[in-house]
Design an enzyme around this catalytic site. Structure first.
Site, PDB file in Angstrom:
ATOM      1  CD  GLN A  71      -8.446  -3.147   8.414  1.00 57.53           C
ATOM      2  OE1 GLN A  71      -7.845  -3.051   9.468  1.00 57.53           O
ATOM      3  NE2 GLN A  71      -7.827  -3.339   7.261  1.00 57.53           N
ATOM      4  CG  HIS A  72     -10.443  -8.255   7.863  1.00 57.58           C
ATOM      5  ND1 HIS A  72      -9.375  -7.991   7.033  1.00 57.58           N
ATOM      6  CD2 HIS A  72     -10.014  -8.075   9.134  1.00 57.58           C
ATOM      7  CE1 HIS A  72      -8.326  -7.680   7.786  1.00 57.58           C
ATOM      8  NE2 HIS A  72      -8.691  -7.705   9.055  1.00 57.58           N
ATOM      9  CG  ASP A 243     -11.380  -0.891  12.122  1.00 59.58           C
ATOM     10  OD1 ASP A 243     -10.365  -1.328  11.534  1.00 59.58           O
ATOM     11  OD2 ASP A 243     -12.124  -1.624  12.795  1.00 59.58           O
TER      12      ASP A 243
END
Length: 483
Positions: A71-72, A243
């Site tokens: 992520q991110h 994830d």
């Protein structure tokens, strides 16, 4: 037999699983490594995906694919679809000052002056260095020329899905970018309350508007492969997932279930029927990959705490585990605060790790090994407490991730966490969740398929050790910042 594939593009590697769409039976797998570092050019993810697909025997025979990803990570694209600069990953903490600036700015506009609360009520989370929105502010402040070129912002799994569909650098096609609600909820400019982007927050960070991936429901087709690449023409592409949400889908988690994942990061995530808004910033109010929510607490330091301890002691992981289990609970007062790379929960990006309570009697390899395992687990237990404080139901704990393969971790977790833990059969849960989503998309059903779990889950129990948590609580705020 109809086949589907799931991809896990994680921080450290890319994994591919091919499964029977109807039963979930594993057919074959592949894997490739990613380069180290907290920033990386996305082409390395694509190269690793190509290698992992080859290792899995190709995907010409699969009917649907979905991608789960870290992520991110900030993937900034220009108007031609070219990558503007290397992607900053979730564990790159250089944007911590940018996070503080964003919180202060929104606080200055809030009636009560509480910027953290204002952000939590807007997006379910308080910005920390991990979130994409802070990385965009860092880009605007530190590399303004690069920021000015940004025409679209995507996340790692968005970019890979886009590439699998047949788009890529130089092709444009920014309007073909897609994502899902779980990964969008980790950007800092998508709201789980309105299920829509907050473009005002995107502009506050980047300085201007940009194209964003279309958010596709979990069971709908995001795209069809054009062919000529890794997939045959017409292969269905699911929207994918972040994830942690993909892992929850792979485990079949329902409300009341909590996954404690010990990988590069430590993650405590729960499936909840309602969104959360934690103004303290300890719990991020993410969405899941099914239509529910995934409140989550994340630490930057997890399995690599065990790596570091093993390296210091000159042993392998089996040796570290044996040493830890030979020492008493609480390591005779030795406490390791495991902030080896700063920390996200609590938000201490400049903190360092530290050993406390050293005495002649407890300066042995066994005591240090025990303190390392207990310190890592105590940090995760703090995350579990933060979820409970938000009213998130906690009924069953899953212990997963590479760190969960340690016998010491499995034995000590129920004692430190104060509850039994279920250790599923080891597997690629993120990739499995992506594959399950691919089967869901293929079936065009309202509900994900019910797959028969392979292997037997192990339930571990132990007498709680609250004294270990109490001693850790005394030490954790005594850490010092980096020089």
């Amino acid at each position: 037999m109809a086949l589907v594939a799931g991809v896990d593009s994680s921080t450290q590697s890319c994994k591919v699983v091919v499964r029977d769409a109807d039963t979930g039976a594993l057919v074959r797998t592949g894997r490739a490594s990613h380069p180290d570092g907290t920033e990386i050019h996305p082409r390395h993810w694509w190269d690793a995906l190509e290698s992992a697909v080859r290792d899995a025997g190709g995907l010409d025979d699969v009917e649907a694919v979905a991608v789960g990803g870290q992520q991110h990570g900030m993937v900034a694209l220009d108007a031609d679809g070219e990558v503007v600069r290397d992607a900053l990953l979730w564990n790159d903490t250089r944007s911590a000052p940018a996070a503080a600036d964003l919180i202060a700015e929104l606080g200055a506009e809030a009636p009560d002056g509480d910027g953290a609360r204002a952000w939590a009520e807007a997006i379910g989370s308080v910005p920390v260095a991990s979130l994409t929105v802070t990385k965009l502010r860092w880009l605007r402040d530190e590399e303004p020329d690069a920021a000015a070129r940004v025409a679209a912002v995507a996340l790692p799994h968005d970019w890979l899905t886009w590439r699998l569909a047949g788009h890529g650098p130089g092709s444009g096609g920014l309007d073909a970018l897609t994502t899902d609600r779980s990964d969008a909820s980790g950007t800092g400019y998508w709201s789980p309350f309105t299920e829509d982007y907050r473009r005002d927050l995107l502009e506050r960070a980047l300085g201007h508007d940009a194209a964003l991936p279309r958010v596709v429901p979990a069971h709908e087709v995001a795209a069809r492969a054009a062919g000529g690449g890794l997939l045959r023409a017409g292969t269905l592409l699911g929207p994918g997932a972040g994830d942690n949400a993909a892992a929850a889908l792979g485990l079949g988690m329902v409300a009341g279930d909590v996954a404690i994942s010990i990988g590069t990061s430590g993650v405590v995530s729960a499936v909840s029927a309602t969104p959360t808004a934690d103004g303290s910033g300890l719990v991020t109010g993410f969405a899941d990959a099914t239509g529910a929510y995934l409140p989550l607490a994340c630490t930057l330091n997890a399995s690599r705490v065990l790596d570091a301890a093993a390296r210091m002691l000159g042993v392998d992981h089996a040796g570290l585990s044996a040493l830890a289990l030979s020492a008493p609970a609480g390591a005779d007062g030795l406490v390791l605060v495991p902030y080896l790379e700063g920390e996200r929960t609590p938000n201490k990006p400049d903190a360092t790790g530290a050993l406390h309570g050293m005495r002649l009697a407890n300066t042995t390899p066994a005591h240090l090994a025990r303190a390392a395992v207990e310190g890592m687990l105590c940090a995760l237990a703090d995350g579990l407490d933060a979820l409970r404080a938000q009213g998130v139901p906690v009924e069953r704990l899953f212990l997963i991730g590479g760190g969960a393969q340690s016998e010491a971790v499995r034995a000590l977790a129920p004692a430190v966490l104060g509850a039994p833990v279920t250790v599923p059969t080891p597997g690629e849960y993120v990739a499995d969740g992506a594959a399950r989503q691919a089967a869901w998309v293929r079936a065009a059903s309202d509900q994900p398929p019910t797959w028969t779990a392979a292997g037997q889950a192990e339930v571990r129990e132990a007498d709680p050790t609250p004294q270990v948590r109490a001693r850790y609580a005394e030490a954790r705020d005594l850490t010092v910042p980096r020089p």
